[in-house]
Design a protein around this motif. Structure first.
Motif, PDB file in Angstrom:
ATOM      1  N   UNK A  44      -2.449  -3.491  20.387  1.00 10.65           N
ATOM      2  CA  UNK A  44      -2.901  -4.045  19.140  1.00 10.65           C
ATOM      3  C   UNK A  44      -4.363  -4.422  18.927  1.00 10.65           C
ATOM      4  N   UNK A  45      -5.016  -4.568  19.995  1.00  9.55           N
ATOM      5  CA  UNK A  45      -6.533  -4.887  20.069  1.00  9.55           C
ATOM      6  C   UNK A  45      -6.935  -4.438  21.463  1.00  9.55           C
ATOM      7  N   UNK A  46      -8.041  -4.528  21.573  1.00 10.79           N
ATOM      8  CA  UNK A  46      -8.921  -3.943  22.802  1.00 10.79           C
ATOM      9  C   UNK A  46     -10.043  -5.211  23.213  1.00 10.79           C
ATOM     10  N   UNK A  47      -9.868  -5.506  24.333  1.00 12.90           N
ATOM     11  CA  UNK A  47     -11.152  -6.530  24.715  1.00 12.90           C
ATOM     12  C   UNK A  47     -11.818  -5.919  25.914  1.00 12.90           C
ATOM     13  N   UNK A  48     -13.294  -6.205  25.684  1.00 11.70           N
ATOM     14  CA  UNK A  48     -14.139  -5.596  26.826  1.00 11.70           C
ATOM     15  C   UNK A  48     -14.509  -6.641  27.803  1.00 11.70           C
ATOM     16  N   UNK A 105     -10.724   3.091  24.510  1.00 13.21           N
ATOM     17  CA  UNK A 105     -10.279   2.282  23.319  1.00 13.21           C
ATOM     18  C   UNK A 105      -9.319   3.207  22.549  1.00 13.21           C
ATOM     19  N   UNK A 106      -9.692   4.285  22.184  1.00 13.76           N
ATOM     20  CA  UNK A 106      -9.095   5.096  21.248  1.00 13.76           C
ATOM     21  C   UNK A 106      -7.543   5.347  22.000  1.00 13.76           C
ATOM     22  N   UNK A 107      -7.503   5.942  23.246  1.00 16.14           N
ATOM     23  CA  UNK A 107      -6.253   5.952  24.070  1.00 16.14           C
ATOM     24  C   UNK A 107      -5.396   4.702  23.856  1.00 16.14           C
ATOM     25  N   UNK A 108      -5.970   3.436  24.168  1.00 14.68           N
ATOM     26  CA  UNK A 108      -5.267   2.458  24.113  1.00 14.68           C
ATOM     27  C   UNK A 108      -4.646   1.936  22.944  1.00 14.68           C
ATOM     28  N   UNK A 109      -5.320   2.444  21.785  1.00 18.42           N
ATOM     29  CA  UNK A 109      -4.909   2.113  20.719  1.00 18.42           C
ATOM     30  C   UNK A 109      -3.632   2.978  20.054  1.00 18.42           C
ATOM     31  N   UNK A 110      -3.888   4.345  20.385  1.00 14.33           N
ATOM     32  CA  UNK A 110      -3.003   5.425  20.183  1.00 14.33           C
ATOM     33  C   UNK A 110      -1.745   5.157  20.835  1.00 14.33           C
ATOM     34  N   UNK A 111      -1.802   4.546  22.327  1.00  9.97           N
ATOM     35  CA  UNK A 111      -0.614   4.111  22.723  1.00  9.97           C
ATOM     36  C   UNK A 111       0.104   2.966  22.474  1.00  9.97           C
TER      37      UNK A 111
END
Length: 121
Positions: free
Chosen positions: A98-102, A89-95
């Motif tokens: 705008x949001x993350x879905x599981x 999640x952190x890697x995706x947000x850092x890159x």
């Protein structure tokens, strides 16, 4: 109607997202099964939003997102993964996500994330 590109290597997950987006009155303008296709389709279609898996063959979602955001720094991308680990999640947000879905997807959470990203970014 907002135009959305769906990117996931699993066809049944793309179909699930299409159904959720249809219920939410969003338009699916394209589908890709890997990051390379996602980058190509984004450049061609310029959708309002991309919902993209992280783990895919040929090019990961993180790498595809970086390439898309190099082309369009304002690109709105929601990442998704079955891996709900904090590091991912952190890697995706850092890159630039705008949001993350599981996965598996919760329809209300998907629609909430889309509305938030489209209205606030």
């Amino acid at each position: 109607m907002s135009r959305i590109l769906i990117v996931d290597d699993a066809k049944f997950l793309r179909e699930t997202l299409k159904k959720i987006l249809s219920n939410g009155h969003y338009s699916v303008v394209g589908e890709a099964k890997n990051g390379l296709e996602a980058v190509r389709l984004y450049k061609k279609m310029r959708p309002d939003l991309v919902i993209m898996d992280i783990t895919m063959p040929e090019m990961s979602g993180i790498d595809a997102m970086k390439e898309i955001r190099n082309e369009d720094p304002d690109a709105k991308i929601i990442m998704c993964s079955a891996i709900g680990q904090q590091r991912v999640v952190f890697e995706a947000i850092e890159a630039g996500a705008k949001d993350f879905l599981v996965k598996p997807f919760d329809e209300m959470r998907v629609l909430q994330a889309i509305k938030h990203v489209l209205n606030n970014n």
